[in-house]
Design a protein around this motif. Sequence first.
Motif, short mmCIF file in Angstrom:
data_model
loop_
_atom_site.label_atom_id
_atom_site.label_comp_id
_atom_site.label_asym_id
_atom_site.label_seq_id
_atom_site.Cartn_x
_atom_site.Cartn_y
_atom_site.Cartn_z
N ASN A 146 -5.21 2.35 1.91
CA ASN A 146 -5.21 1.77 3.27
C ASN A 146 -4.34 2.53 4.27
OD1 ASN A 146 -6.67 -0.38 2.06
ND2 ASN A 146 -4.76 -1.46 1.60
N MET A 147 -4.04 3.79 4.03
CA MET A 147 -3.17 4.50 4.95
C MET A 147 -3.77 4.61 6.35
SD MET A 147 -1.34 7.47 2.66
CE MET A 147 -0.13 7.78 3.95
N GLY A 148 -5.09 4.68 6.44
CA GLY A 148 -5.74 4.80 7.74
C GLY A 148 -6.15 3.49 8.37
N ALA A 149 -5.80 2.37 7.74
CA ALA A 149 -6.21 1.05 8.24
C ALA A 149 -5.07 0.42 9.03
CB ALA A 149 -6.62 0.14 7.08
N SER A 150 -5.25 0.27 10.32
CA SER A 150 -4.18 -0.26 11.17
C SER A 150 -3.94 -1.76 10.97
CB SER A 150 -4.52 0.00 12.64
OG SER A 150 -5.73 -0.65 13.00
N ASP A 151 -4.89 -2.44 10.30
CA ASP A 151 -4.76 -3.88 10.10
C ASP A 151 -4.39 -4.25 8.66
OD1 ASP A 151 -7.17 -2.99 9.05
OD2 ASP A 151 -8.27 -4.82 9.57
N LYS A 152 -3.97 -3.25 7.86
CA LYS A 152 -3.63 -3.50 6.46
C LYS A 152 -2.32 -2.83 6.09
CE LYS A 152 -8.47 -3.79 4.92
NZ LYS A 152 -9.50 -3.22 4.02
N TYR A 153 -1.69 -3.35 5.04
CA TYR A 153 -0.49 -2.72 4.49
C TYR A 153 -0.89 -1.46 3.72
CZ TYR A 153 2.13 -7.09 5.26
OH TYR A 153 2.74 -8.19 5.80
N THR A 154 -0.08 -0.41 3.82
CA THR A 154 -0.21 0.73 2.93
C THR A 154 0.37 0.35 1.57
OG1 THR A 154 -0.18 2.44 4.63
CG2 THR A 154 0.60 3.07 2.45
N GLN A 155 -0.42 0.55 0.51
CA GLN A 155 0.01 0.17 -0.83
C GLN A 155 -0.10 1.38 -1.76
OE1 GLN A 155 -2.74 -3.16 -1.31
NE2 GLN A 155 -1.05 -4.58 -1.01
N MET A 156 0.67 1.36 -2.84
CA MET A 156 0.66 2.48 -3.76
C MET A 156 0.87 2.01 -5.19
SD MET A 156 4.01 2.83 -4.92
CE MET A 156 4.27 4.55 -5.26
N THR A 157 0.35 2.80 -6.13
CA THR A 157 0.67 2.66 -7.54
C THR A 157 1.03 4.05 -8.05
OG1 THR A 157 -1.64 2.96 -8.22
CG2 THR A 157 -0.87 0.70 -7.91
N ALA A 158 1.88 4.12 -9.09
CA ALA A 158 2.35 5.42 -9.55
C ALA A 158 2.65 5.39 -11.04
CB ALA A 158 3.60 5.84 -8.78
N HIS A 159 2.51 6.54 -11.66
CA HIS A 159 2.87 6.71 -13.07
C HIS A 159 3.41 8.12 -13.24
CE1 HIS A 159 1.56 7.04 -17.55
NE2 HIS A 159 2.81 6.64 -17.45
N GLY A 160 4.59 8.26 -13.84
CA GLY A 160 5.18 9.56 -14.07
C GLY A 160 5.81 9.65 -15.44
N VAL A 161 5.87 10.86 -15.98
CA VAL A 161 6.50 11.09 -17.28
C VAL A 161 7.24 12.42 -17.24
CG1 VAL A 161 4.46 12.21 -18.26
CG2 VAL A 161 6.12 11.10 -19.78
N ALA A 162 8.36 12.51 -17.94
CA ALA A 162 9.14 13.74 -17.93
C ALA A 162 10.02 13.82 -19.17
CB ALA A 162 10.02 13.81 -16.68
N GLY A 163 10.39 15.04 -19.53
CA GLY A 163 11.35 15.23 -20.61
C GLY A 163 12.77 15.06 -20.09
N ILE A 164 13.59 14.31 -20.81
CA ILE A 164 14.98 14.13 -20.39
C ILE A 164 15.95 14.76 -21.38
CG2 ILE A 164 14.48 12.06 -19.06
CD1 ILE A 164 15.52 10.37 -21.33
N SER A 165 15.45 15.26 -22.48
CA SER A 165 16.25 16.03 -23.43
C SER A 165 15.29 16.75 -24.36
CB SER A 165 17.17 15.10 -24.23
OG SER A 165 16.44 14.33 -25.17
N ALA A 166 15.82 17.45 -25.32
CA ALA A 166 14.97 18.17 -26.25
C ALA A 166 14.19 17.23 -27.16
CB ALA A 166 15.82 19.12 -27.09
N THR A 167 14.62 15.97 -27.25
CA THR A 167 14.00 15.03 -28.19
C THR A 167 13.54 13.74 -27.54
OG1 THR A 167 16.17 14.12 -28.76
CG2 THR A 167 15.34 15.93 -30.12
#
Length: 219
Positions: A146-167
């Motif tokens: 809805n980023m281009g909709a002036s009458d609606k909220y912009t909403q998002m969902t996200a998923h991320g993954v990363a290494g934080i150590s060797a294990t």
Amino acid sequence: MPFGYIGQNQPKQRIKNTGVMSSFDASLLTKDKIFSGSTVLVAEVTTTDSATIVLNNIQEDEFNTHLVVYTAMPTQTGSDTGHFNVRISDDNGSTFKSGNNYAQARFSHYSGGVLNQNSTGTSSFQYFNAYTNEDYGGGGYMYFHNMGASDKYTQMTAHGVAGISATDVQSRFGGGSYKVAETHNALQFFKENYSSGNGEHYMGTWRMYGLKEWVLYDL
């Protein structure tokens, strides 16, 4: 050329029905970027050392849903990028919304357990990518609606993954909403309270795609 589709022709239908859609029909429509679900690259940034990443000129008047795919890691060996935040803009990236209108819910999980977090009244979408430190990179995706909709909220969902150590790795998932109905046309990814030389700069690639919606007939 006509394309197959189960259903009746409508008076203002753009493409006339000829029956069941074939795999060739679907393939051709996808190639021409007019089949529902096709992705169109609208913005891309690749950096080797940046504190902020801006995606603009995103064709928000054409796409109801945008997909951001990213890879990111520290710019220095042994450094710590932490989590980046995301803000939205209504002037194509000249300024970014920093008021208390962002709301979000997310959870993270790793070997130490699961952490659930909910917040409202924040100045950005916060901590949706996975924590990345030392020499271990990460990546993920974010959907914006809805980023281009002036009458609606912009909403998002996200998923991320990363290494934080060797294990060990960390994964995060969640969603949020900007609680003002208005048009938005740019995104900024940034590390809060960054300073030069402490490893809180990014290297990686951010790509933003528009998701095509196939309309068979004009209303």
